[in-house]
Design a protein around this motif. Sequence first.
Motif, PDB file in Angstrom:
ATOM      1  N   GLN A   9       0.818  -1.212   0.000  1.00 55.52           N
ATOM      2  CA  GLN A   9       0.000   0.000   0.000  1.00 55.52           C
ATOM      3  C   GLN A   9       0.848   1.257   0.000  1.00 55.52           C
ATOM      4  O   GLN A   9       0.453   2.289  -0.512  1.00 55.52           O
ATOM      5  CB  GLN A   9      -0.958  -0.016   1.200  1.00 55.52           C
ATOM      6  CG  GLN A   9      -2.197  -0.830   0.880  1.00 55.52           C
ATOM      7  CD  GLN A   9      -2.889  -1.389   2.109  1.00 55.52           C
ATOM      8  OE1 GLN A   9      -2.271  -1.625   3.127  1.00 55.52           O
ATOM      9  NE2 GLN A   9      -4.190  -1.596   1.992  1.00 55.52           N
ATOM     10  N   ASN A  10       2.033   1.135   0.577  1.00 57.25           N
ATOM     11  CA  ASN A  10       2.921   2.303   0.684  1.00 57.25           C
ATOM     12  C   ASN A  10       4.344   1.835   0.383  1.00 57.25           C
ATOM     13  O   ASN A  10       4.980   1.186   1.212  1.00 57.25           O
ATOM     14  CB  ASN A  10       2.801   2.876   2.103  1.00 57.25           C
ATOM     15  CG  ASN A  10       3.705   4.070   2.306  1.00 57.25           C
ATOM     16  OD1 ASN A  10       4.762   4.172   1.704  1.00 57.25           O
ATOM     17  ND2 ASN A  10       3.278   4.983   3.166  1.00 57.25           N
ATOM     18  N   ILE A  11       4.807   2.163  -0.820  1.00 56.83           N
ATOM     19  CA  ILE A  11       6.086   1.605  -1.281  1.00 56.83           C
ATOM     20  C   ILE A  11       7.243   2.000  -0.365  1.00 56.83           C
ATOM     21  O   ILE A  11       8.091   1.178  -0.032  1.00 56.83           O
ATOM     22  CB  ILE A  11       6.376   2.060  -2.725  1.00 56.83           C
ATOM     23  CG1 ILE A  11       5.327   1.432  -3.644  1.00 56.83           C
ATOM     24  CG2 ILE A  11       7.768   1.638  -3.164  1.00 56.83           C
ATOM     25  CD1 ILE A  11       5.500   1.786  -5.075  1.00 56.83           C
ATOM     26  N   ALA A  12       7.255   3.257   0.057  1.00 58.06           N
ATOM     27  CA  ALA A  12       8.380   3.713   0.888  1.00 58.06           C
ATOM     28  C   ALA A  12       8.409   2.945   2.208  1.00 58.06           C
ATOM     29  O   ALA A  12       9.448   2.445   2.630  1.00 58.06           O
ATOM     30  CB  ALA A  12       8.251   5.216   1.137  1.00 58.06           C
ATOM     31  N   ALA A  13       7.234   2.810   2.832  1.00 52.39           N
ATOM     32  CA  ALA A  13       7.190   2.140   4.133  1.00 52.39           C
ATOM     33  C   ALA A  13       7.385   0.629   4.000  1.00 52.39           C
ATOM     34  O   ALA A  13       7.794  -0.034   4.951  1.00 52.39           O
ATOM     35  CB  ALA A  13       5.850   2.438   4.813  1.00 52.39           C
TER      36      ALA A  13
END
Length: 345
Positions: A9-13
Amino acid sequence: MQTEHIKIQNIAAEEHLLRHAADILRRGGLVVFPTETVYGLGGLATNASSAKAIYAAKGRPSDNPLIIHVADPSDAEAYAHTSSLYYRLAKAFMPGPLTVILPKKDTIPLSTTGGLDTVAVRCPAHPVAHRLISLLGEPIAAPSANLSGKPSPTNAQHVAQDMDGRVAMILDGGESEIGLESTIVKLDGDTATLLRPGAITYEALCMVVDHVSVADAVTHRLAENERPLSPGMKYRHYAPTAPLVLLTGDRERVLDFLRREQSQKNCAILCYDEDLPALKGGTLFPIGAREDLAAQAHNLFRALRQADLTDAEILYAPLPPTEGLGLALYNRMIRAAAHTVKHID
Ligand code: AMP
Ligand code: MG
C-alpha cells in the motif's frame, strides 16, 4: 509450493517487502507483480531456468516469448540492439503500456525469447513494478499472470485463482488501471508493425512513427499454415468455456434479440451500462458506458471471468469498434469469440 500473499500500500514504508521479492527473483524464484496493464508473472530475464519455471507455472508453450521489463528505457541497451526510432517511442510512451520488439543481445537467453533472435522490451509505469525492477537491478521477464487460456488477471484475487501454489509470492497492488495487455510493436528500420493493440493506440503511434502497419492477425483469423509475426498470435487466448458470440447492428434490435434469447436460453450477457434496464436481471455483466472505452478495457477481463463462472450455455457481448482503444478491445474479444460475429438486422 506455499505462496506468500503480500499487499503493498505504501512503497516507501514497505520497501523491505519489495527487497524480499527481489531476493526471490535473484535466486530464480517467481513473483507475481502488479503493472498498469495486467498482473505479470515475473522471473529473472537473464536466467534460462527462470524462463522455464514461468512456462511451467503458466502451462504455456515454451515457444511463446516473454516480455522483459526494465526500469528505464536506456536499460534496454544491455539486452537489445536499440535504434533512434526506439528512443522516439520511448520518449513519447515510456514508462507506460508499450512493448517494443528489438534484435536481442546474448545477455538474454533464448529460452526467455522462445528461441527467437528478437526480444520484447517494456518499461512499466506502475510504481510497484518500477521499484521492484530497480531493486533487482536486472530486467524481469514476465507474461501475464494467468494460466494459459484464461483471461489476463487485473487484480490479485484473479491471480490467486490461477497461481496460488505455483509461485513463491504474489504482490497485491490493487486493480490494474488499464486492464488490457500492452501494445506491442516490432521495429524494422523506419517502420513499425503493430502486433498487439493496447492502450497506446494505432492513432497515437502514427503521431510518432511515419509508417505504422497493422499485422493482419490483429483483426483477422490466421489462415492454416500462415506463420504469425508473433508466436502469441497463433494461440487462442481468453477462451470462455461457453461459446462467446459478438453482436453488432442497430441498438434496439440487438436488445430485442437479447431479450428473446434470455427467455429461451441460459445465457450470460456482457453489456453496456445504459443497456442494463432494457434487459432482464440475472446473468448480466456491465462493462462500462458505450462511449467509455477506457472503462470497458478496465472491466473486460473481470466480466469475462465472471461470465465464465456461470453455467450459461452461451455468452453474448457487443462487437467493439476498431478505432482508438476500441481496436484493443476488438482484438481481445474477437479472439475470445473465435471470430464469431452475429449481425442483427
Ligand atoms: P504476454 O506476456 O502474455 O502479455 O504475452 C506476450 C506477447 O508478446 C506474446 O503474444 C508474445 O508472442 C509476444 N512477444 C514477446 N516477445 C516477442 C518477440 N520477440 N517477437 C514477437 N512477439 C513477441
Ligand atoms: Mg498473456
